[in-house]
Every structure is written in structure tokens, then in C-alpha cells.
Design a protein around this motif. Structure first.
Motif, PDB file in Angstrom:
ATOM      1  N   ARG A  40       0.837  -1.205   0.000  1.00 45.11           N
ATOM      2  CA  ARG A  40       0.000   0.000   0.000  1.00 45.11           C
ATOM      3  C   ARG A  40       0.873   1.258   0.000  1.00 45.11           C
ATOM      4  O   ARG A  40       0.591   2.226  -0.703  1.00 45.11           O
ATOM      5  CB  ARG A  40      -0.911   0.018   1.233  1.00 45.11           C
ATOM      6  N   ALA A  41       1.937   1.213   0.781  1.00 42.23           N
ATOM      7  CA  ALA A  41       2.787   2.397   0.919  1.00 42.23           C
ATOM      8  C   ALA A  41       3.711   2.589  -0.283  1.00 42.23           C
ATOM      9  O   ALA A  41       3.954   3.723  -0.702  1.00 42.23           O
ATOM     10  CB  ALA A  41       3.613   2.284   2.209  1.00 42.23           C
ATOM     11  N   HIS A  42       4.216   1.479  -0.839  1.00 35.80           N
ATOM     12  CA  HIS A  42       5.171   1.560  -1.956  1.00 35.80           C
ATOM     13  C   HIS A  42       4.756   0.570  -3.048  1.00 35.80           C
ATOM     14  O   HIS A  42       5.429  -0.438  -3.284  1.00 35.80           O
ATOM     15  CB  HIS A  42       6.588   1.252  -1.471  1.00 35.80           C
ATOM     16  N   PRO A  43       3.640   0.831  -3.719  1.00 36.29           N
ATOM     17  CA  PRO A  43       3.117  -0.144  -4.686  1.00 36.29           C
ATOM     18  C   PRO A  43       4.056  -0.406  -5.859  1.00 36.29           C
ATOM     19  O   PRO A  43       3.976  -1.460  -6.490  1.00 36.29           O
ATOM     20  CB  PRO A  43       1.803   0.481  -5.156  1.00 36.29           C
ATOM     21  N   GLY A  44       4.947   0.511  -6.154  1.00 34.51           N
ATOM     22  CA  GLY A  44       5.890   0.296  -7.250  1.00 34.51           C
ATOM     23  C   GLY A  44       6.853  -0.838  -7.013  1.00 34.51           C
ATOM     24  O   GLY A  44       7.519  -1.303  -7.958  1.00 34.51           O
ATOM     25  N   ASP A  45       6.938  -1.315  -5.778  1.00 35.53           N
ATOM     26  CA  ASP A  45       7.855  -2.409  -5.449  1.00 35.53           C
ATOM     27  C   ASP A  45       7.185  -3.778  -5.485  1.00 35.53           C
ATOM     28  O   ASP A  45       7.812  -4.789  -5.138  1.00 35.53           O
ATOM     29  CB  ASP A  45       8.444  -2.194  -4.048  1.00 35.53           C
ATOM     30  N   TRP A  46       5.915  -3.798  -5.930  1.00 33.29           N
ATOM     31  CA  TRP A  46       5.162  -5.050  -5.858  1.00 33.29           C
ATOM     32  C   TRP A  46       4.382  -5.289  -7.155  1.00 33.29           C
ATOM     33  O   TRP A  46       4.194  -4.383  -7.958  1.00 33.29           O
ATOM     34  CB  TRP A  46       4.188  -5.017  -4.673  1.00 33.29           C
ATOM     35  N   VAL A  47       3.900  -6.521  -7.315  1.00 36.89           N
ATOM     36  CA  VAL A  47       2.981  -6.866  -8.405  1.00 36.89           C
ATOM     37  C   VAL A  47       1.905  -7.771  -7.816  1.00 36.89           C
ATOM     38  O   VAL A  47       2.176  -8.610  -6.948  1.00 36.89           O
ATOM     39  CB  VAL A  47       3.715  -7.558  -9.581  1.00 36.89           C
ATOM     40  N   LEU A  48       0.675  -7.569  -8.266  1.00 38.43           N
ATOM     41  CA  LEU A  48      -0.461  -8.364  -7.807  1.00 38.43           C
ATOM     42  C   LEU A  48      -0.879  -9.277  -8.960  1.00 38.43           C
ATOM     43  O   LEU A  48      -1.213  -8.809 -10.047  1.00 38.43           O
ATOM     44  CB  LEU A  48      -1.611  -7.438  -7.397  1.00 38.43           C
ATOM     45  N   LYS A  49      -0.830 -10.604  -8.699  1.00 38.62           N
ATOM     46  CA  LYS A  49      -1.047 -11.589  -9.755  1.00 38.62           C
ATOM     47  C   LYS A  49      -2.347 -12.351  -9.510  1.00 38.62           C
ATOM     48  O   LYS A  49      -2.530 -12.927  -8.432  1.00 38.62           O
ATOM     49  CB  LYS A  49       0.128 -12.573  -9.805  1.00 38.62           C
ATOM     50  N   PRO A  50      -3.259 -12.390 -10.485  1.00 41.22           N
ATOM     51  CA  PRO A  50      -4.472 -13.193 -10.319  1.00 41.22           C
ATOM     52  C   PRO A  50      -4.173 -14.677 -10.481  1.00 41.22           C
ATOM     53  O   PRO A  50      -3.167 -15.065 -11.074  1.00 41.22           O
ATOM     54  CB  PRO A  50      -5.392 -12.685 -11.440  1.00 41.22           C
ATOM     55  N   GLN A  51      -5.063 -15.522  -9.954  1.00 41.97           N
ATOM     56  CA  GLN A  51      -4.857 -16.963 -10.026  1.00 41.97           C
ATOM     57  C   GLN A  51      -5.019 -17.511 -11.437  1.00 41.97           C
ATOM     58  O   GLN A  51      -4.376 -18.479 -11.817  1.00 41.97           O
ATOM     59  CB  GLN A  51      -5.860 -17.686  -9.107  1.00 41.97           C
ATOM     60  N   VAL A  52      -5.907 -16.895 -12.228  1.00 41.05           N
ATOM     61  CA  VAL A  52      -6.269 -17.456 -13.525  1.00 41.05           C
ATOM     62  C   VAL A  52      -5.062 -17.505 -14.441  1.00 41.05           C
ATOM     63  O   VAL A  52      -4.403 -16.487 -14.688  1.00 41.05           O
ATOM     64  CB  VAL A  52      -7.403 -16.636 -14.192  1.00 41.05           C
TER      65      VAL A  52
END
Length: 528
Positions: A400-412
Motif C-alpha cells: 500500500r505504501a510503496h506499490p511500485g515495489d510489488w505486483v499483484l497476480k491473479p490466479q487465472v
């Protein structure tokens, strides 16, 4: 086991520097080279349909005109670890109780996971006598990695992105494009870079490793087919390998080249969509005299008068593929035909499983300490955002604080839709904790950038690109006996540095070829 080292010559070092120099790359991509690249790609069948209805208008797959440098140690490490990854995934496939517990929350919100779990419960139980541990198991996999500049120029600079248990595409196109690039460099480097042709050929034999993915996958299919025929008495019907594919398939030629390779092993393929298989039926099978069946009522899968010995799924990973076809998928799982992937194997490829295996205690349920240490050296940090653990809560707050350091991957699988930057806190804040089980939160990889030459609207474009390396592998087992376990080839896909989403057929990425580059040159010249 030590990582294989690249045989380095001065010519190889010179070619490596050239491919990492944007100016030199621009000079090399002459109009003549481009013409050769397109013609040779067509000659090798590196083509797709513009639409499935226009099969007479096949055109070249989005591709790079020349190969992209990849640190040689990372490439060889990925290949070396392949058998360990295969053993891990096969053991996961055979542990249904673990899979059911692992995917319980995911199955509550993801249709594919839910339906496959239901199929496993219905098919593998004491009533039927079916157990995945006793089955003939065929896995055709592609394990995808990216290099990470945050880890530095070391063997540990490679991060596993995902392991594809089904529909591992571009095996044939990557293999054929390698030979196109080999020809182009052999032809143009002596003229444009003042290198001797013999020296160039020798350097390319080391730096452009041949991919034998097509032949390797066909061989594994043949082994599975032979195991089926050795286990079950003939029904009297003609026996085939069933390719399950979309009717609206642009990438059909990637399948067709594998079909021809399987034919060289005496296999004939039948190609059908799930919707075209609704007339399939199950017929009784009898075991060979030397085989004691654990299945109480073994059944053959019969399609249009043919008996399927192997079922190879190139579709079936999106809910949209299963329009009124889930009962058929259960019927196919109940049959003794060798499924690639089986329902348990497809579940093992879910991103939630990959995230759980990043936890040491879970990984050690399937691998001994030394193998677990080896494969986990490539794991990135992954979290289930629906979990309430302290580590997960800290990771979610960091995202939440540093979203540029993460990726959110869906299951599909194959969705092509990853979430980055400001989309991450938006999704985290708009879902309930239970709904977040739809995703996996992964620490973002910062891959090195290399210059890449592509065609865009008929013009040569040089771009700063990032690449993803895939290692194709095959695994065949019957009960506790492993018949085949090896890396058979590779694929590189690259995209522009500023492009978040991947996917060749959605226009974001290109089929590429790895040029194995000495570590000192690669890490000195690449940009983060």
C-alpha cells in the motif's frame, strides 16, 4: 553440482559487446537482414494466423530480429535445476489432500480451481480406486525466470516467475527462431563486424544453444503412449493422441509442428475443441495380463471412433473455455487416457501453490533439504494477501505504501492481466480479506535492460527491452517409476522496458532468443 560454464572465445566476447551496443545493433539490422529474417521465419514456420478464419494469410509471429543477451550462468542454472523442479511438481500433483487444503480458499472464489477440485474429489477416491500416484503421468512444463538487478551479478540473480503446467506455448517457434538467428549472425557478422565466419560459427555454437523442445515433448508423449498401451489391452479402435485446443486459435501452427514431431514417433493426433468433444464416450478397458489394475472400472476415452491414449490440453485454463463443458472434463479425467495436465497437475500450477511452496516448511514436505535449498534459491517473495499472518500483513502494508515495489497476480492462468503501481492499493482496499484470495502479492523483479531490434509497422525499431527466460521440461512417470525427467529446450520472450503486461498475442511481447553472454560483460553493460 557445479553450474556449466560457457566456452568463451574472443569472438564471443566481441559479439556479446555488439549485441549490447545500440549503435552497433542499429548498423547490423540492415534492410537485407530484415528481409532475410522475415523470409526465414516463414520458411521455419514461425507464423500465426491473423484470425483463425484466415488460415491462408498466416504472418510472422511478433519476434526480435536478433537475439538478446542473457547472463550465461543464470541460463545454465535454470537448466540444471529443471529435474528438481519436476520432481517437486509431480509430488505436489500426487498429494491430493495437500492440494485440497492449499486451494480451499482459492476454490471458493476461482471457478477453475473450484471445478477442478470437485473433479478430483469425484474421480480420485476409494470408490473408483483411482489415485494420481498410480496413474501414468505426463508433464510438459515451462518454468519461467527473470534476472533481477537487485540481486546483483551472481548466480542468485535469477527469480522464478511462474511454472506453467499446461499449454506451455512457443516451444516450436522459439526453437525455429534460434536457427534463424544463428543463420543471420553467421551471414552478417563476418561482413559487418569483420569477424571470421569459422570463428563466428564456433562462438554461436556456445552462445546460441540449440533448443530441442519440440522433439523432447514429442518423445515424452510417445513414452506416455507406450506406457498406456503396455498397461491396457487394445479395444480394437484406432489409437490417437488427442489435442484439445480452441476452435478460435491463432497459434495453431505452434501445435501443428509438435503434432508432426509426434508423428515421427508413430503417433497420429486428433484435434478437437472442448465443445467438439461433447459426443465423447467412455468404454470398458481391460488390463494387460502382466498389469494389476487398482482402478475398479478402467475406462477408455473414445472420440469419434478413436481411442485416445494421451490427451494434451492446449485450452482449458480460462472459465470461458468451458461453456457447458465441465461434465466432459470430469469424464475425461475419469478415463485412463494420460492427461497433460491431469486435474491434479493443473491445480499444482496455480499461483497459490507456488506461493505456498515459497514457505520452507511446505517445500520440505516434498523435497529433501538439499533439493529444497537449490530450487528455493530462485524464489521471490510471495504472499497470500488474504492471510492474517504477521509477515503477510506487513507485506500488504508495504504494498500500500510503496506499490511500485510489488505486483499483484491473479490466479487465472494466461489472463495476461497483472496489477502494478496505483492499481495495487486500489484493489487491496476494494476487496474483503476473503476476496483477496483471488490474488498473490509478489515482490517486484527489476530485470536488466538490453537493446532489442524489432519490426513495428514495417520499420526497424530499437528499444530498451526486458526478457523472461522459459525452460521447457518433460516428465513421465508410471506409479513410482520415473521414465523421463529432463530439460528439453528454452524460450526467451522480451518486451519494452516500460511495458508492464506480457503476452505475445496481445501485442506486448515478442518471441526472442537468448544469446549466452559472459557474466562480466553482461552485468557491466546492461542497464537496470
Amino acid at each position: 553440482m557445479p553450474v556449466k560454464k560457457l566456452k568463451i572465445s574472443e569472438e564471443l566476447r566481441s559479439i556479446s559487446r555488439l549485441l549490447l551496443d545500440e549503435g552497433a545493433l542499429k548498423q547490423l539490422t540492415s534492410a537485407e537482414l530484415v528481409e532475410d529474417a522475415l523470409a526465414l521465419a516463414v520458411a521455419r514456420g514461425v507464423v500465426m494466423y491473423p484470425t483463425p478464419q484466415k488460415k491462408r494469410e498466416a504472418s510472422v509471429v511478433p519476434l526480435t530480429l536478433l537475439p538478446s543477451p542473457v547472463a550465461d550462468d543464470c541460463f545454465h542454472l535454470a537448466k540444471m535445476l529443471t529435474p528438481d523442479f519436476h520432481i517437486l511438481m509431480d509430488r505436489v500433483c500426487c498429494d491430493l489432500s495437500w492440494l485440497q487444503d492449499a486451494l480451499a480458499k482459492t476454490g471458493a472464489i476461482d471457478e477453475i480451481s473450484c471445478k477442478l477440485l470437485e473433479i478430483c474429489c469425484s474421480v480420485y477416491n476409494s470408490t473408483t480406486g483411482k489415485d494420481p500416484k498410480d496413474d501414468i503421468r505426463l508433464h510438459l512444463m515451462r518454468n519461467d525466470f527473470m534476472l533481477d538487478t537487485q540481486k546483483g551479478p551472481a548466480e542468485g540473480a535469477m527469480v522464478q516467475i511462474e511454472l506453467n503446467m499446461m499449454s506451455a506455448s512457443f516451444a516450436t517457434h522459439g526453437q525455429d527462431l534460434t536457427e534463424v538467428h544463428r543463420y543471420l549472425l553467421t551471414k552478417y557478422l563476418p561482413r559487418d563486424a569483420n569477424l571470421r565466419m569459422e570463428a563466428v560459427s564456433e562462438a554461436l555454437s556456445a552462445a546460441l544453444p540449440t533448443s530441442s523442445a519440440t522433439e523432447g515433448m514429442a518423445e515424452a508423449m510417445s513414452l506416455a503412449d507406450k506406457a498406456y498401451k503396455a498397461r491396457w489391452q487394445p479395444t480394437g479402435l484406432l489409437q490417437v493422441v488427442l489435442f484439445v485446443a480452441l476452435e478460435e486459435e491463432k497459434n495453431e501452427l505452434d501445435h501443428r509442428k509438435l503434432e508432426l514431431a509426434a508423428f515421427r514417433h508413430g503417433l497420429v493426433a486428433l484435434r478437437r475443441s472442448l465443445q467438439q468433444l461433447k459426443g465423447a464416450e467412455l468404454r470398458p478397458l481391460a488390463p494387460r495380463p502382466n498389469h494389476t489394475a487398482t482402478v475398479r472400472e478402467p475406462l477408455a476415452l473414445v472420440v469419434d471412433g478413436y481411442e485416445a491414449t494421451v490427451v494434451y490440453f492446449r485450452s482449458g485454463y480460462w472459465p470461458q473455455h468451458f461453456v457447458d463443458a465441465w461434465p466432459l472434463r470430469q469424464q475425461m479425467e475419469r478415463a485412463e487416457a494420460v492427461k497433460c495436465p491431469s486435474a491434479p497437475a493443473q491445480l499444482a500450477g496455480m499461483k497459490k501453490v507456488q506461493q505456498l511452496l515459497c514457505e520452507r516448511n511446505e517445500l520440505l514436505k516434498f523435497l529433501p533439504e538439499d533439493q529444497a535449498t537449490a530450487v528455493s534459491s530462485t524464489f521471490g517473495k510471495q504472499f497470500d494477501p488474504s492471510s492474517s499472518s504477521k509477515e503477510t500483513r506487513e507485506a500488504v502494508e508495504a504494498a500500500r505504501a510503496h506499490p511500485g515495489d510489488w505486483v499483484l497476480k491473479p490466479q487465472v492462468e494466461g489472463s495476461g492481466e497483472l496489477f502494478f503501481d496505483e492499481d495495487i492499493p486500489r484493489i487491496l482496499d476494494s476487496r474483503t480479506q476473503e476476496q483477496l484470495a483471488e490474488f498473490i502479492l509478489m515482490e517486484r523483479v527489476r530485470p536488466p535492460c538490453t537493446p532489442s531490434a524489432i519490426l513495428h509497422q514495417g520499420e526497424v525499431v530499437l528499444r530498451s527491452a526486458v526478457a523472461e527466460l522459459g525452460i521447457f521440461g518433460t516428465f513421465v512417470a508410471e506409479g513410482g517409476e520415473v521414465r523421463c525427467n529432463k530439460a528439453v529446450g528454452h524460450l526467451l520472450r522480451s518486451k519494452g522496458q516500460q511495458t508492464n503486461q506480457g503476452g505475445v498475442f496481445v501485442g506486448n511481447a515478442t518471441v526472442d532468443v537468448p544469446f549466452l553472454t559472459p557474466n562480466d560483460i553482461f552485468w557491466h553493460r546492461v542497464k537496470s
